[in-house]
Structure formats: structure tokens, C-alpha cells
Design a protein around this motif. Structure first.
Motif, mmCIF file in Angstrom:
data_model
loop_
_atom_site.group_PDB
_atom_site.id
_atom_site.type_symbol
_atom_site.label_atom_id
_atom_site.label_comp_id
_atom_site.label_asym_id
_atom_site.label_seq_id
_atom_site.Cartn_x
_atom_site.Cartn_y
_atom_site.Cartn_z
ATOM 1 N N LEU A 59 0.826 -1.210 0.000
ATOM 2 C CA LEU A 59 0.000 0.000 0.000
ATOM 3 C C LEU A 59 0.857 1.256 0.000
ATOM 4 O O LEU A 59 0.449 2.288 -0.526
ATOM 5 N N GLY A 60 2.052 1.152 0.579
ATOM 6 C CA GLY A 60 2.951 2.294 0.597
ATOM 7 C C GLY A 60 3.295 2.735 -0.824
ATOM 8 O O GLY A 60 3.303 3.927 -1.143
ATOM 9 N N VAL A 61 3.544 1.762 -1.682
ATOM 10 C CA VAL A 61 3.854 2.048 -3.079
ATOM 11 C C VAL A 61 2.676 2.755 -3.738
ATOM 12 O O VAL A 61 2.839 3.715 -4.490
ATOM 13 N N VAL A 62 1.463 2.289 -3.424
ATOM 14 C CA VAL A 62 0.262 2.878 -4.013
ATOM 15 C C VAL A 62 0.137 4.342 -3.596
ATOM 16 O O VAL A 62 -0.051 5.231 -4.435
ATOM 17 N N ALA A 63 0.279 4.589 -2.293
ATOM 18 C CA ALA A 63 0.136 5.942 -1.779
ATOM 19 C C ALA A 63 1.134 6.885 -2.435
ATOM 20 O O ALA A 63 0.836 8.039 -2.740
ATOM 21 N N GLN A 64 2.322 6.362 -2.688
ATOM 22 C CA GLN A 64 3.414 7.182 -3.210
ATOM 23 C C GLN A 64 3.275 7.424 -4.711
ATOM 24 O O GLN A 64 3.687 8.457 -5.209
ATOM 25 N N THR A 65 2.708 6.452 -5.425
ATOM 26 C CA THR A 65 2.800 6.469 -6.883
ATOM 27 C C THR A 65 1.475 6.696 -7.610
ATOM 28 O O THR A 65 1.462 7.322 -8.661
ATOM 29 N N CYS A 66 0.373 6.171 -7.053
ATOM 30 C CA CYS A 66 -0.827 6.041 -7.882
ATOM 31 C C CYS A 66 -1.795 7.212 -7.760
ATOM 32 O O CYS A 66 -1.752 7.978 -6.810
ATOM 33 N N ASP A 67 -2.693 7.289 -8.779
ATOM 34 C CA ASP A 67 -3.785 8.254 -8.738
ATOM 35 C C ASP A 67 -5.047 7.579 -8.207
ATOM 36 O O ASP A 67 -5.825 8.175 -7.489
ATOM 37 N N ALA A 68 -5.231 6.327 -8.609
ATOM 38 C CA ALA A 68 -6.430 5.598 -8.208
ATOM 39 C C ALA A 68 -6.036 4.191 -7.766
ATOM 40 O O ALA A 68 -4.937 3.730 -8.070
#
Lengths: 337, 325
Positions: free
Chosen positions: B218-227
Motif C-alpha cells: 500500500l505504501g507504493v500505491v500511496a506514493q505512486t498512484c492516482d487511483a
């Protein structure tokens, strides 16, 4: 590391192996019961003659001196005189070797040109009809003794049908092609002797098929399984994800990786066949190394046995060297490692 | 980021036919990727994230796998209706993919340059010379030190991080509008992970391409993603913008995942876990697949499969009792 360093390293590594082989063959000739001097002069000769012969052969010297002399003789290319026919062993081998080489080369050539496409096909069409038929044929090849195939082939194609010639390398009525190599196909091609070429090719068919069948079966199965292994690897998936056509994936990306184990088998088979095609050579009266070796053993012809052993070892090592070099070409990790 | 839909996966089903039974690896997945958007696809191992990506590319190993239903609309075209040849021309050019293991994802017996040039030549129909120049430019763009030398190297001569840069360079060399990135940083050192993610993000933004970023972090998602779309046992259970999902996760599973992230400020003794295990894919539980592990589950949950419910702008959840706020 470039190719030259790679090859010279392998060449240097051959020296201790060859030395080991000479020690072994030398010891072999001294461990096996029987007196070479007695064998040379014959059973009826007097003890006096045997004693003189022992002196002449240096058999009374200490073992290490004898080995040293043997090594010196070997380095001059002298393998001694055959007890059986009183001819230099080198001369015998020079006549026998091309026959074996030709048979082995043609057999393995047949193997490779059939096994690679068939192996790929059975891997790509796994569990389809071709795969099942090949599996049965391969099982038949591995599990049936060579002499049975040889006799069956002779019976059908020579005796019954008369389509192909029987024993020997060339028809008796056809003079062997002129040339230095002793390889009939090469010699007849070089001297444009088409009659000799036709005859020696026809003579090769049955023994070559007989000899290649077992190896063909093994190689096909091996290429199939290494292709299947490689086709499941990540980089094949990458190649697919990059949109490469299946042809490029199989023949470029997978085959080259799958060939490494196959090259090993081809190399080892070459060494094995050149002196080990005893049954095939006997059945087809092929004047090669295998039948020569058997005859030498039956006559306790020590110089001949030792000469054969050293020659076969040399061929084995050369085949392995070629395999190593081929590895280097196929897989950069081996070349640079 | 545009509002135009680039990729739309509707009710996708991908099954694997094994001796143990039919594995419904993907059982009704819905996804939307907008132009220029980075969508994170999150979930535990085995929930069907990778199979989703492979289904989009038409690369599900068959047998035993097969896409059994649904639609995959890419730039308005249904990918499931394409012929193998048409799919080949899309793969690597309009949709590219990078994988988890950079070390094994390149062919060990060919030079980096040959592998890059092969793909560029294939899709752009250019000469070897110009493909080579483009390969050099791409290596330069992924900030590869000494690109000229790298072209002549074999994969085993580079580190994992370098190889992943090469993979990104190959993937982006034909200007795809969609990049499927399957756990691109999982196999890398922590220090390299952020570099690779930032690099990917930069290059994607520059090209206005979209990414489907598969990850379990989830850390990667928070850092990288829009959705984000959260997957559980072959279905998407929740999707929405990163902000709204991280601020107010509506599915109990998503909430559970968030709580599993260790918080150094709360020095509790034990790490939080979601009780139970991922369901058996051959015999998944009826109703909501998450109900055996859910603290809110009722009789309804074990009988009726929840339909998607809108809980906020662009925020959809499949739950009978979505969390509030």
C-alpha cells in the motif's frame, strides 16, 4: 575473457588428463597377467629367447624408467608393434580410424538434423499425435538392442529386398577412392569418383541408421524436455509480452538456450561411438576401431589395446573441447564466467 | 490526466482447468484506467492481480488457463475479439508489460542491445541503425550510466535495478499508451525501489501514458498512484481515488489491509493481521467471498454476492455494510 583465452585454457587443462591416461594405460599393461616378451616371441620359443626379448624391450628396468621410455616413445608418435600382425600400431589405427570417424560422423549428423526439428515439434505440439508417436518410437529405440536392429535391417533390406548392400564400406567390385584422408565420402568427392561415392554412401545407410537410432531417440526426448523447460521461463514470457512472433520465440529465444544440454550429449556420443560401435561394426563388417579393439583384446595384443585406448581418450577429450567451445558460443555466461 | 477511458475491463472471468478442479482465478473483475492515470491494483498473493494483467495481454498460459467471459475494451476495441496476430501487434507497442523479476526477464544469451533493438525494429519497422539510436536514447532516458557500454552487455553483467531500468526502457521504447507493471520493485533492494518507481512515474507522466501498477504494498500505491482497485479472491472489492480510499476505506478488507501497515507512532506489541486465510480458489465461499474473515458478516453476506455501491465520487465498493467515513 575472449575466445582465444577460453580455448587455450581448455587446451592446457587437457595436458594433465592425457598424462593420467598414459599412466593408466601403462599400468594396465603391467597389471594384466601375461608376459609381453613371451607373447611376442611365441609359445614355442626357448627361455633364452624370451630373456633376450625382455632385455630388448626394457622389461627388466625399474617401473618408472619403463614409464619414462614409454612416454618418450609415445611423444615420437610410436605406439609399438602389434603382436598379432607385426605391423606398427599407428599404421593400423590410421587405417581403422577414418572408417569409424566416417560412420560416427554420418550417424550423429543424421541424429542432429532429425532430433532438433523433431524435439522442437514435440515440445510445441506437446501431447498431440506427433508427440505420442515420437514417444513410442523413442522408447523402441532406447529399449531395443543394436544388434537386433542390425540383423533385422540386414535381413530385410539386404537379403530379402536387395535394396541396399551388405557388409563392408564399399562394394568389392568398386576400388576405394584415391585420397589421403581415408574418409571414402570425402575422398571420392575430392577425386570426383562418383561410382565410389554412390557405393560408399549406400554402404553407410544401414550401419549409420542402426547406430543413430538410440542416440536419435535420446536426443529428441532431451531437446523436447529442455525446450519445454525454457518455454516456461520468464524471458520467454517477456518476449511474448513484447509481441515477438512465435517463430522468433521458438527458434531464436528458446532454441539457443535449449541447445546447451543437447551439445553435451552430441559431444559425449561422439567419443562413445567412435571406439564403442563394436556391435554395429561387427554386424556390418565395418573395418573400424571398435572391431579392431575387440580383435586386439581377444589376441591379448597389448600394444594395440594401449594404442586404441590412448586414441579413444584423445578423441573423447577433443570432443569435450569442442563441446566446451560450443558452450562458449551458445551461452555468454560460460564464456565470461 | 484525461477523463477519457483508456482501458475498461468488464466482468472478466479467467479460469484454470486443473486436475484438482476449476480454479476461478478471476471471477468477475471490473477495472477502469483513464488516459494518463496510474491505477494501483492491490491485493494479497494469489488474488488474481497478475492473471488480470496477463488476461489483458492475452498471455494467460493455455492450457490450463482460459478467459471465459467478459470484455476488455482498450481504446474502444475489444481485445478478447482480436486474432492472435492482431494481439501480437498490440503487445509491446500499444500495451507493454514489465515483470517482477528483472534478473530472469531478459534472455541470458543475448546482449541487452540486441534485445532492445529486436523489439524496436519489430514494432516501428525501422533499420537496425536507427533502432540502435532509439535504444541508446531510451537507455539515456531511464538514466542508465554509460548506455553505449550497456548495449554490448549481457543481462548477467548488470544488477537487478539496472535490469529493471532496461525493462522499462524496452517497455516504453515503442510509446505504449498503457503499461502493465507487475510488482516491478518487489524483487529489488529497498534503496532501489523508490528510484525505479520515481523513474517510472516521471517517464509515464512525460508521455501521458497510463499504468496498471500491480503491487501488494500500500505504501507504493500511496506514493505512486492516482487511483486504486483492491482485489480479493478474484474480484475487485473496492475502487476509487487514492485520497478517498486512504482517507475513508469502505470495504472491511481494505480497512484491514490499512491497519496491517505498522505504525511506528503507536507502539503496540503485536502487528495487526486479518484473521483467517485466503479462500480456496476451487471452492470459494458463497455470497461475499470475504465473509468468513469479516467481523461484520451476517447471514446476508454468506448468501448474496454484494453488488457495487457508490460511496463517494468515483468511489465504489462491493459490500452489504460499507464502512462509514
Amino acid at each position: 575473457m575472449n575466445m582465444v583465452t577460453f580455448v587455450s585454457r581448455r587446451l592446457v587443462a587437457m595436458v594433465p588428463v592425457l598424462l593420467g591416461v598414459t599412466i593408466l594405460t601403462f599400468l594396465l599393461s603391467h597389471v594384466i597377467p601375461g608376459d609381453p616378451a613371451r607373447l611376442l616371441v611365441g609359445q614355442k620359443a626357448s627361455d633364452e629367447v624370451v630373456k633376450r626379448m625382455r632385455e630388448e624391450l626394457g622389461l627388466n628396468d625399474p617401473l618408472h624408467i619403463q614409464y619414462w621410455n614409454y612416454l618418450k616413445q609415445l611423444l615420437r608418435g610410436d605406439l609399438g608393434t602389434s603382436i598379432r600382425n607385426r605391423r606398427p600400431v599407428v599404421q593400423d589405427l590410421a587405417e581403422r580410424f577414418p572408417a569409424s570417424f566416417e560412420l560416427t560422423f554420418v550417424s550423429l549428423f543424421i541424429c542432429v538434423i532429425i532430433a532438433i526439428p523433431l524435439g522442437i515439434l514435440t515440445a510445441v505440439r506437446r501431447n498431440h499425435v506427433v508427440d505420442h508417436v515420437t514417444r513410442v518410437l523413442a522408447l523402441l529405440g532406447v529399449s531395443t538392442p543394436v544388434f537386433w536392429w542390425g540383423l533385422l535391417l540386414l535381413l530385410i533390406f539386404y537379403f530379402r529386398l536387395g535394396w541396399l548392400p551388405g557388409p563392408g564400406r564399399i562394394d568389392l567390385a568398386v576400388p576405394p577412392p584415391a585420397g589421403r584422408t581415408g574418409l571414402y565420402i570425402l575422398d571420392s568427392l575430392l577425386s570426383r569418383d562418383w561410382r565410389a561415392l554412390g557405393s560408399s554412401l549406400r554402404h553407410l545407410v544401414l550401419p549409420a541408421f542402426c547406430l543413430s537410432y538410440v542416440y536419435l531417440a535420446i536426443m529428441t526426448r532431451m531437446i523436447r524436455s529442455s525446450m519445454l523447460d525454457v518455454l516456461n521461463l520468464d524471458y520467454i514470457r517477456t518476449a511474448r509480452a513484447n509481441g515477438l512472433p512465435e517463430r522468433a520465440i521458438i527458434f531464436r529465444h528458446a532454441l539457443r538456450n535449449a541447445l546447451v544440454p543437447t551439445v553435451t550429449i552430441v559431444g559425449l556420443s561422439f567419443g562413445e561411438l567412435i571406439g564403442g560401435a563394436i556391435l554395429t561394426e561387427t554386424i556390418f563388417a565395418w573395418p573400424g576401431l571398435g572391431s579392431y579393439m575387440v580383435d586386439s583384446v581377444l589376441f591379448l595384443d597389448f600394444p594395440a589395446i594401449m594404442g586404441c585406448t590412448i586414441l579413444v581418450c584423445l578423441i573423447y577429450m577433443t570432443a569435450n573441447l569442442v563441446v566446451d567451445i560450443a558452450y562458449g558460443f551458445l551461452d555468454p555466461r560460460i564464456r565470461w564466467g | 490526466m484525461g477523463e477519457k477511458l483508456l482501458l475498461q475491463v468488464e466482468d472478466l472471468h479467467t479460469y484454470f482447468y486443473t486436475l484438482q478442479g476449476v480454479i476461478k482465478a478471476i471471477d468477475g473483475v471490473n477495472l477502469c484506467v483513464r488516459e494518463g492515470e496510474i491505477l494501483g491494483l492491490v491485493g494479497e498473493s494469489g488474488c488474481g492481480k497478475s492473471v488480470t494483467a496477463l488476461s489483458i495481454l492475452g498471455l494467460v498460459p493455455s492450457p490450463p488457463g482460459r478467459v471465459e467471459g467478459g470484455r476488455i475494451l482498450f481504446e474502444g476495441e475489444d481485445l478478447l475479439a482480436k486474432t492472435p496476430a492482431e494481439m501480437r501487434s498490440i503487445r509491446g507497442s500499444r500495451i507493454a508489460m514489465i515483470f517482477q523479476e528483472p534478473m530472469s526477464s531478459l534472455n541470458p544469451v543475448f546482449r541487452i542491445g540486441d534485445q532492445m533493438i529486436e523489439v524496436i525494429k519489430l514494432h516501428k519497422k525501422v533499420s537496425t541503425g536507427s533502432a540502435r539510436i532509439q535504444a541508446l536514447e531510451m537507455l539515456h532516458e531511464v538514466r542508465m550510466p554509460d548506455p553505449e557500454a550497456v548495449l554490448a552487455k549481457y543481462p548477467f553483467q548488470l544488477s537487478g535495478g539496472m535490469l529493471q531500468r532496461v525493462m522499462i526502457a524496452i517497455a516504453l521504447s515503442c510509446e505504449p499508451s498503457l503499461l502493465l507493471a507487475d510488482e516491478p520493485t518487489t524483487a529489488l533492494d529497498v534503496t532501489v525501489q523508490a528510484q525505479i518507481l520515481n523513474l517510472m512515474k516521471d517517464l509515464i507522466r512525460k508521455r501521458n501514458a497510463a499504468v496498471l501498477l500491480i503491487t501488494h504494498a500500500l505504501g507504493v500505491v500511496a506514493q505512486t498512484c492516482d487511483a486504486v482497485s483492491v482485489m480479493y479472491a478474484g474480484t475487485v472489492v473496492e475502487s476509487g481515488s487514492v485520497e478517498s480510499i486512504f482517507r475513508s476505506p469502505a470495504h472491511p478488507y481494505t480497512r484491514g489491509l490499512m491497519e496491517c501497515i505498522p505504525d511506528p507512532s503507536r507502539k503496540s506489541d503485536k502487528l495487526k493481521i486479518i484473521p483467517g486465510t485466503v479462500p480456496d480458489p476451487v471452492n470459494p465461499p458463497p455470497g461475499c467471498r470475504f465473509h468468513p474473515r469479516c467481523y461484520k458478516a451476517t447471514a446476508t453476506c454468506s448468501q448474496i454476492r454484494p453488488d457495487p455501491v457508490r460511496v463517494g465520487p468515483g468511489h465504489v465498493v462491493c459490500c452489504h455494510y460499507p464502512e462509514e467515513g
